[in-house]
Design an enzyme around this catalytic site. Structure first.
Site, mmCIF file in Angstrom:
data_model
loop_
_atom_site.group_PDB
_atom_site.id
_atom_site.type_symbol
_atom_site.label_atom_id
_atom_site.label_comp_id
_atom_site.label_asym_id
_atom_site.label_seq_id
_atom_site.Cartn_x
_atom_site.Cartn_y
_atom_site.Cartn_z
ATOM 1 C CE LYS A 177 1.198 1.127 4.628
ATOM 2 N NZ LYS A 177 1.613 2.636 4.763
ATOM 3 C CG ASP A 204 -0.770 0.173 8.389
ATOM 4 O OD1 ASP A 204 -1.516 0.311 8.660
ATOM 5 O OD2 ASP A 204 0.111 0.150 7.810
#
Length: 296
Positions: free
Chosen positions: A16, A146
């Site tokens: 990401k 996350d």
């Protein structure tokens, strides 16, 4: 407990990027209040899962510097195994987990969290555990802020400690990513007295009104990381000659958005040999979703 499948091979754990990352404040428990947009990209690790005949959970790939016991992959598998036992009264079969590790540790691209999320999603399928997306997100959150995003599985506007997620559209583009060759410990960045913690809150509409993936906001952690780790500052400066360059997460990777793959190749051709660099395309959806859509 019956199983229709015994292996799940080639399970992607994509990286990401944080297109921006603002620190808005700090909770009484010390956790920082953040706003960010998480962008999935088509570059990452690959995991392979094979059911065992006992109940042991094993990582069969050696990862230097990451003991099996402390690996987020194994810790995530243990959490889900315990949850299946709690719900069904039966301990599911053990699993051998192999990993092709591509993403750097301490790079700010979510490698460990993405691996853990892929593990939760894949084992939910292999074990016929039947947990929904939100249940898996809640299970993964204590392991890392996350992890819920990767299970959420699409471009997201995130708030809170990163767990309050809403889908958002971001521009389709390619990214050039540089690994400056240093591992940045998250705690050192968030613990710094120089960290700005009072950036005014924004909303999705503020972000969506910008046509460039990196044209909005900033990364509040970047100023601290570039002071503590000069190679990060050097990579930001170098890549900044080709577009708006910024650090992702708490570092150390630095990225810039470009319009086409050819543009990415042109920049990559010039990257100094001392750095590892790569290109990746933006993703709208986690690529593992198709494999396990029946369960999510």
């Amino acid at each position: 407990m019956t199983h229709s499948i015994t292996t799940l091979k080639n399970c992607p754990a994509p990286a990401k990027l944080n297109l921006f990352l603002h620190v808005n404040g700090r909770r009484p428990d010390g956790y920082h209040l953040l706003q960010t947009v998480f962008q999935l990209i088509d570059h990452g690790d690959t995991l392979h899962f094979t059911l065992r005949d006992d109940t042991a959970l094993r990582r069969v790939t050696d990862l230097p510097g990451v003991p099996e016991e402390s690996d987020l992959i194994i810790r995530a598998a243990r959490l889900l195994q315990a949850e299946v036992l709690r719900r069904s009264g039966a301990l599911p079969r053990g699993v051998d987990i192999a990993i092709e590790k591509v993403l750097p540790m301490g790079g700010g691209v979510g490698g460990g969290s993405s691996d853990a999320a892929t593990t939760l999603m894949a084992l939910n399928k292999l074990w016929n555990a039947g947990l929904g997306k939100q249940e898996l997100m809640d299970l993964g959150l204590p392991l890392g802020a996350d992890i819920p995003f990767f299970i959420f599985g699409e471009t997201a506007f995130a708030e809170g400690v990163g767990e309050a997620l809403q889908p958002v559209r971001a521009p389709d583009c390619w990214y050039v990513v540089i690994e400056p060759g240093v591992m940045v410990p998250t705690a050192a960045i968030f613990g710094s007295e120089h960290l700005t913690r009072d950036t005014p809150p924004v909303n999705i509409a503020d972000f969506s009104s910008h046509s460039s993936a990196t044209g909005f906001g900033k990364n509040d952690l970047q100023q601290v990381a570039t002071k503590l780790f000069p190679p990060v500052a050097e990579a930001v400066e170098w890549l900044g000659a080709y577009g708006d360059a910024r650090m992702t997460g708490s570092g150390a990777c630095v990225f810039s958005a470009v319009a086409t793959e050819a543009d990415a190749d042109a920049v990559l051709a010039k990257v100094p040999a001392k750095w590892k660099a790569w290109k990746a395309k933006s993703l709208h959806r986690h690529p593992l979703m198709e494999k396990i859509s029946a369960k999510l």
